[in-house]
Design an enzyme around this catalytic site. Structure first.
Site, PDB file in Angstrom:
ATOM      1  N   GLY A 166       3.412  -1.909   9.974  1.00  0.00           N
ATOM      2  CA  GLY A 166       2.470  -1.670  11.081  1.00  0.00           C
ATOM      3  C   GLY A 166       1.890  -2.930  11.708  1.00  0.00           C
TER       4      GLY A 166
ATOM      5  N   HIS B 276       6.262  -0.341   5.568  1.00  0.00           N
ATOM      6  CA  HIS B 276       4.868  -0.691   5.905  1.00  0.00           C
ATOM      7  C   HIS B 276       4.788  -1.946   6.796  1.00  0.00           C
ATOM      8  CE1 HIS B 276       0.468  -0.072   4.454  1.00  0.00           C
ATOM      9  NE2 HIS B 276       0.500  -0.520   5.702  1.00  0.00           N
TER      10      HIS B 276
ATOM     11  N   GLY C  71      -9.054   6.889  16.815  1.00  0.00           N
ATOM     12  CA  GLY C  71      -9.701   5.568  16.876  1.00  0.00           C
ATOM     13  C   GLY C  71      -8.858   4.653  17.763  1.00  0.00           C
TER      14      GLY C  71
ATOM     15  N   GLU D  80       3.425   4.289  -2.606  1.00  0.00           N
ATOM     16  CA  GLU D  80       3.965   3.026  -2.129  1.00  0.00           C
ATOM     17  C   GLU D  80       3.955   1.963  -3.224  1.00  0.00           C
ATOM     18  OE1 GLU D  80       2.633   2.546   1.955  1.00  0.00           O
ATOM     19  OE2 GLU D  80       2.680   0.398   1.620  1.00  0.00           O
TER      20      GLU D  80
ATOM     21  N   ARG E 279      -1.734   6.087   6.229  1.00  0.00           N
ATOM     22  CA  ARG E 279      -1.624   5.876   4.788  1.00  0.00           C
ATOM     23  C   ARG E 279      -0.792   7.016   4.216  1.00  0.00           C
ATOM     24  NH1 ARG E 279      -2.822   1.402   5.526  1.00  0.00           N
ATOM     25  NH2 ARG E 279      -4.525   0.165   4.647  1.00  0.00           N
TER      26      ARG E 279
HETATM   27  C1  GLV Z   1      -2.525  -1.899   7.182  1.00  0.00           C
HETATM   28  O1  GLV Z   1      -1.979  -0.959   6.723  1.00  0.00           O
HETATM   29  C2  GLV Z   1      -3.931  -2.017   7.388  1.00  0.00           C
HETATM   30  O2  GLV Z   1      -4.696  -1.104   7.005  1.00  0.00           O
HETATM   31  O3  GLV Z   1      -4.353  -3.046   7.924  1.00  0.00           O
END
Ligand code: GLV
Length: 319
Positions: A287, A285, A155, A267, A238
């Site tokens: 990101g 986490h 994606g 988590e 994830r």
């Molecule tokens: C972060 O992990 C998100 O899915 O936005």
């Protein structure tokens, strides 16, 4: 005026936008909201703006009541939401795709560099106060140039990671359930392969697929054994996509060379076997964790909620 419940702290700009039209009840406690408090607060809500740390299931939807129209997740991943339970009740669920693509790809590439160039080990060594000096064979890592990056889930975030890999001189292969626009695949010079081939040929495997029953433990002992001994695994998607017991064993036994993780199976708990190892880079986490990105995510979630509350199509409906 509708009642909007926000389940955790989000940037002020988004709260103000919601407050301009509706009554907003936002949890601002220093800790995540407790389940009990959440169930109490959502009663009578027309909209819930949720964070990925909150489980939005049938119990929560029913606690809100039949007037609930929208659950707007401030995240692109929505495994915390029971989407069929929303659909059954006529509730629209939304997420925040697009706005966190580049930030997350940056962290994926950061982890690729941390793992292959042993950056965490170097940092820990300096901070430990142990003596060190430059040496021909000191903390040698692996180069990326001419190596193959295997992207699982192509994606937006997978594609953005592929663009970074090209800039680093890597070849790219990818696995995708739905395929991608052939123009983009040609631009990226990326070859579509199945997961078995991807695992066999990649020097770095980076996960970018959504989490759900189809991807639970997609990477387990068998898949790790199919990777090269010299390869690295990176997960910014994830945690439960990877079987962490199997990963800790593979890293310990040298079945793969290293890993970089931003997300965890349970988590925020990190597998104790991973904490003991030097060949895994661990991030909490991060990101989408930039000021700009989190603001854009919260604004998009607010737009989603506002659209549904005014009877319009939201910009990013899941269902
Ligand atoms: C972060 O992990 C998100 O899915 O936005």
């Amino acid at each position: 005026m509708s009642r909007v419940v926000v389940t955790g702290r989000i940037p002020d700009a988004a709260i103000e936008k919601l407050r301009a039209e509706h009554e907003v009840d936002a949890w601002t406690g220093p800790e995540a909201i407790s389940r009990e408090e959440l169930l109490r607060r959502v009663a009578g809500a027309d909209a819930i703006v949720s964070l990925l740390t909150e489980r939005v299931d049938a119990e929560l939807l029913d606690a809100a009541g039949p007037q609930l129209k929208v659950v707007a997740n401030v995240a692109v991943g929505y495994d915390n939401i029971d989407v069929p339970a929303c659909t059954e009740r006529g509730i629209v669920a939304t997420n925040t795709p697009g706005v966190l693509t580049e930030a997350t790809a940056d962290i994926a590439f950061g982890l690729i560099l941390m793992a292959t160039r042993r950056l965490g080990e170097g940092e820990r060594l300096i901070r430990s106060g142990q003596p060190w000096k430059w040496g021909m064979f000191f903390l040698l890592g692996s180069s990326l140039q001419g190596k193959t990056l295997g992207i699982v889930g192509m994606g937006g975030i997978g594609q953005a990671t592929a663009r970074r890999a090209k800039a680093f001189g890597m070849d790219v292969v990818y696995q995708s359930r739905s395929g991608i626009d052939p123009k983009i695949a040609a631009e990226l010079d990326a070859q579509r392969v199945d997961l078995d081939e991807l695992l066999a040929v990649s020097d770095v495997v980076s996960l970018h697929c959504p989490y759900g029953p189809a991807t639970h433990h997609l990477i387990g002992a068998e898949q790790l054994a199919a990777m090269k001994n010299s390869a690295f695994l990176v997960n910014t998607a994830r945690g439960p996509i990877v079987d962490e017991d199997a990963l800790a064993a593979a890293l310990r036994e040298g079945a793969i060379a290293g890993a970089g993780l931003d997300v965890y199976e349970h988590e925020p708990r990190v597998h104790p076997g991973l904490l003991e190892l030097d060949n895994v880079a661990l991030l909490p986490h991060l990101g989408s964790a930039t000021v700009e990105t989190r603001t854009a995510m919260a604004m998009l979630a607010a737009d989603n909620a506002l659209a549904v509350l005014s009877g319009e199509q939201p910009p990013a409906a899941i269902s």
